[in-house]
Design a protein around this motif. Structure first.
Motif, PDB file in Angstrom:
ATOM      1  N   THR A  10       0.854  -1.181   0.000  1.00 46.39           N
ATOM      2  CA  THR A  10       0.000   0.000   0.000  1.00 46.39           C
ATOM      3  C   THR A  10       0.898   1.242   0.000  1.00 46.39           C
ATOM      4  N   VAL A  11       0.289   2.403  -0.185  1.00 50.60           N
ATOM      5  CA  VAL A  11       1.059   3.641  -0.338  1.00 50.60           C
ATOM      6  C   VAL A  11       1.299   4.303   1.016  1.00 50.60           C
ATOM      7  N   HIS A  12       2.530   4.746   1.210  1.00 48.84           N
ATOM      8  CA  HIS A  12       2.883   5.589   2.360  1.00 48.84           C
ATOM      9  C   HIS A  12       3.104   7.003   1.829  1.00 48.84           C
ATOM     10  N   ALA A  13       2.317   7.947   2.280  1.00 53.69           N
ATOM     11  CA  ALA A  13       2.371   9.308   1.758  1.00 53.69           C
ATOM     12  C   ALA A  13       3.728   9.960   2.039  1.00 53.69           C
ATOM     13  N   VAL A  14       4.223  10.713   1.068  1.00 53.05           N
ATOM     14  CA  VAL A  14       5.458  11.477   1.253  1.00 53.05           C
ATOM     15  C   VAL A  14       5.244  12.601   2.261  1.00 53.05           C
ATOM     16  N   ASP A  15       4.071  13.210   2.201  1.00 52.26           N
ATOM     17  CA  ASP A  15       3.725  14.296   3.115  1.00 52.26           C
ATOM     18  C   ASP A  15       3.675  13.771   4.552  1.00 52.26           C
ATOM     19  N   PRO A  16       4.429  14.367   5.487  1.00 46.83           N
ATOM     20  CA  PRO A  16       4.407  13.903   6.884  1.00 46.83           C
ATOM     21  C   PRO A  16       3.011  13.921   7.501  1.00 46.83           C
ATOM     22  N   ALA A  17       2.141  14.790   6.984  1.00 46.71           N
ATOM     23  CA  ALA A  17       0.771  14.849   7.512  1.00 46.71           C
ATOM     24  C   ALA A  17      -0.094  13.698   7.007  1.00 46.71           C
ATOM     25  N   GLY A  18       0.415  12.927   6.064  1.00 46.30           N
ATOM     26  CA  GLY A  18      -0.328  11.777   5.556  1.00 46.30           C
ATOM     27  C   GLY A  18      -1.229  12.068   4.372  1.00 46.30           C
ATOM     28  N   LYS A  19      -1.217  13.302   3.873  1.00 52.27           N
ATOM     29  CA  LYS A  19      -2.068  13.648   2.735  1.00 52.27           C
ATOM     30  C   LYS A  19      -1.417  13.184   1.444  1.00 52.27           C
ATOM     31  N   THR A  34       6.728   4.418  -0.503  1.00 49.47           N
ATOM     32  CA  THR A  34       6.504   5.751  -1.065  1.00 49.47           C
ATOM     33  C   THR A  34       6.600   5.709  -2.589  1.00 49.47           C
ATOM     34  N   PHE A  35       5.898   6.630  -3.213  1.00 47.13           N
ATOM     35  CA  PHE A  35       5.932   6.807  -4.659  1.00 47.13           C
ATOM     36  C   PHE A  35       6.145   8.284  -4.956  1.00 47.13           C
ATOM     37  N   LYS A  36       6.555   8.577  -6.175  1.00 45.47           N
ATOM     38  CA  LYS A  36       6.699   9.975  -6.562  1.00 45.47           C
ATOM     39  C   LYS A  36       5.354  10.675  -6.401  1.00 45.47           C
ATOM     40  N   ASN A  37       5.377  11.821  -5.730  1.00 51.87           N
ATOM     41  CA  ASN A  37       4.124  12.542  -5.470  1.00 51.87           C
ATOM     42  C   ASN A  37       3.878  13.669  -6.469  1.00 51.87           C
ATOM     43  N   ASN A  38       4.506  13.544  -7.647  1.00 52.50           N
ATOM     44  CA  ASN A  38       4.297  14.528  -8.710  1.00 52.50           C
ATOM     45  C   ASN A  38       4.288  13.791 -10.050  1.00 52.50           C
ATOM     46  N   TRP A  39       4.351  14.552 -11.149  1.00 53.73           N
ATOM     47  CA  TRP A  39       4.248  13.933 -12.466  1.00 53.73           C
ATOM     48  C   TRP A  39       5.364  12.936 -12.764  1.00 53.73           C
TER      49      TRP A  39
END
Length: 447
Positions: A167-176, A272-277
């Motif tokens: 599953t995905v772990h958000a890059v944003d520390p807030a989890g968004k 984690t995955f790239k959180n942009n294009w």
């Protein structure tokens, strides 16, 4: 729809599309049923293997960031005997400092002259002294029960490799999560269903994901394996660095070892995955790896046909996916053009935008149904279904592009960037052309 196509003489076009649609949803229903029946292997009360005695974690990396620290602590919570980090020489100092901060006794750092993932992995294999070796990405975050559930599968003496759900772990520390991370989450949810289904049906899997996969060390210490792994060429010409997990999975199949994927909460990893294009660049690289590996499995090595026929069929199915996906909107456009230009039809044609909107709504509904396992966990992600629909069509075009650029084997390069940009431009141009065509059709129909 059959009534409309019969009026315009397009039944021969739409009947095959209906048959394809029926096949695809029947195929998906089979997958879902197998996924629901699937059961993970549960640990024994007195297991043969213990993590503190029998497991070494091998991590090829060139990074020493905060995510690595989080991941390393999660690995150590599973109580392995040793963690071996293999890196390039200039990163030795930072990683040794990181190891001393976390656990200098169980974490050791080795180096290679030049960064190359496959060479780093082999260096880690040769330094391993335990019976079980687990490859892990430097951002793979584990649950404390991960190794316990992985080791449960190795009670089968023919078990060679074990994978996990993701599953995905958000890059944003807030989890968004950004839209790119949500799209990655959609892909992982579908993958979890697919690997559980294939594992249940015939015990096979297309790929034991390199984010975390365990193997018997004796398999990987075979000189024949190490030579082939480090000298892997596409078309006997282009050296491959990525796609290591595909090679490992094919080796298990071709040498008679069993594989299993633990799809359960206890063996789920966060990544984690790239959180942009740039996520699209990752997908392009993975897609090329899949084309190459599937071609080898189906047409060169061919062991997959008799060992795991269901997996072989899914590989064939994926080859035709771009064609079947793109055929839908193309045939709808043909129908709109024919309806607008047919002067012999006595009945009033349906408004073009009525057909287009109905078709788009149908596509979003069916995509949402396929993602229902994901929405049970993250229901608010349903707002991203339109983005998922657009990504599906982009991905279909990208698969075709990747097929014709399999000679590009670099991990991340200017060529890859140019290719992805070209695909984005092509997708936007196609969308603009379709919109303009629909507008002209609407004017003709109203006139």
């Amino acid at each position: 729809m059959l009534y409309l196509t019969d009026d315009t003489g397009l039944l021969p076009f739409f009947l095959p599309l209906g048959i394809i649609g029926f096949y695809r949803y029947l195929w998906y229903l089979i997958k879902v049923c197998a996924w629901m029946i699937y059961k993970p292997v549960r640990p024994r009360e007195k297991p043969t293997y213990r993590s503190d005695r029998d497991v070494t974690i091998v991590v090829p990396t060139i990074d020493a960031g905060e995510e690595f620290k989080i991941a390393a602590r999660s690995w150590l919570a599973c109580n392995p005997k040793q963690v071996i980090i293999i890196t390039e020489e200039k990163m030795q100092g930072p990683l040794e400092q990181l190891a001393s901060e976390i656990d200098p006794i169980r974490i050791s750092v080795l180096t290679v002259p030049k960064p190359n993932k496959r060479n780093q992995m082999v260096t880690g294999v040769n330094a391993t002294t335990t019976e079980i070796l687990v490859f892990a990405d430097d951002d793979a975050i584990w649950k404390p029960t991960m190794l316990e559930y992985i080791l449960a599968c190795f009670e089968d003496l023919k078990m060679g490799g074990v994978g996990t759900s993701q599953t995905v772990h958000a890059v944003d520390p807030a989890g968004k999560q950004t839209v790119w991370e949500v799209l990655a989450g959609f892909r992982l949810s579908i993958r979890n269903v697919e690997v559980a289904a294939s594992t249940h049906i015939d015990g096979g899997v297309c790929c034991l994901s390199g984010r975390t996969a365990a193997y018997r060390t004796l398999i990987l210490k075979d000189p024949a394996f190490q030579y082939g792994f480090q000298n892997d060429l596409w078309l006997d010409k282009y050296p491959l660095n990525s796609g290591d997990d595909k090679y490992l999975t094919r080796w298990m199949v071709s040498h008679g070892w069993n594989t299993y994927v633990q799809v359960c909460q206890e063996a789920e990893l966060y990544s984690t995955f790239k959180n942009n294009w740039r996520f699209l660049r990752q997908v392009l690289r993975w897609t090329r790896n899949t084309w190459r590996s599937d071609f080898r499995s189906l047409f060169t090595e061919r062991y997959i046909w008799h060992r795991h026929p269901y997996v072989a069929f899914t590989m064939v199915d994926k080859i035709f996916n771009p064609i079947t996906l793109l055929s839908g909107p193309i045939l709808v456009m043909i129908f709109l053009v024919e309806q607008a230009t047919d002067k012999t039809n006595a009945k009033s044609p349906l408004p073009p935008w009525n057909i287009i909107i109905s078709y788009i709504c149908w596509l979003m509904l069916t995509r949402a149904l396929k993602l229902s396992p994901h929405f049970f966990r993250r229901p608010l992600d349903i707002i991203y279904v339109p983005a998922w629909l657009l990504f599906n069509y982009y991905f279909a075009i990208m698969k075709i592009y990747a097929l014709f650029t399999l000679h590009v084997t670099s991990w991340g390069s200017v060529v890859l960037l140019i290719g992805t940009t070209a695909l984005l431009i092509a997708a936007m141009t196609t969308a603009a052309t379709a919109t303009a065509t629909a507008t002209r059709i609407a004017k003709v129909g109203s006139g």
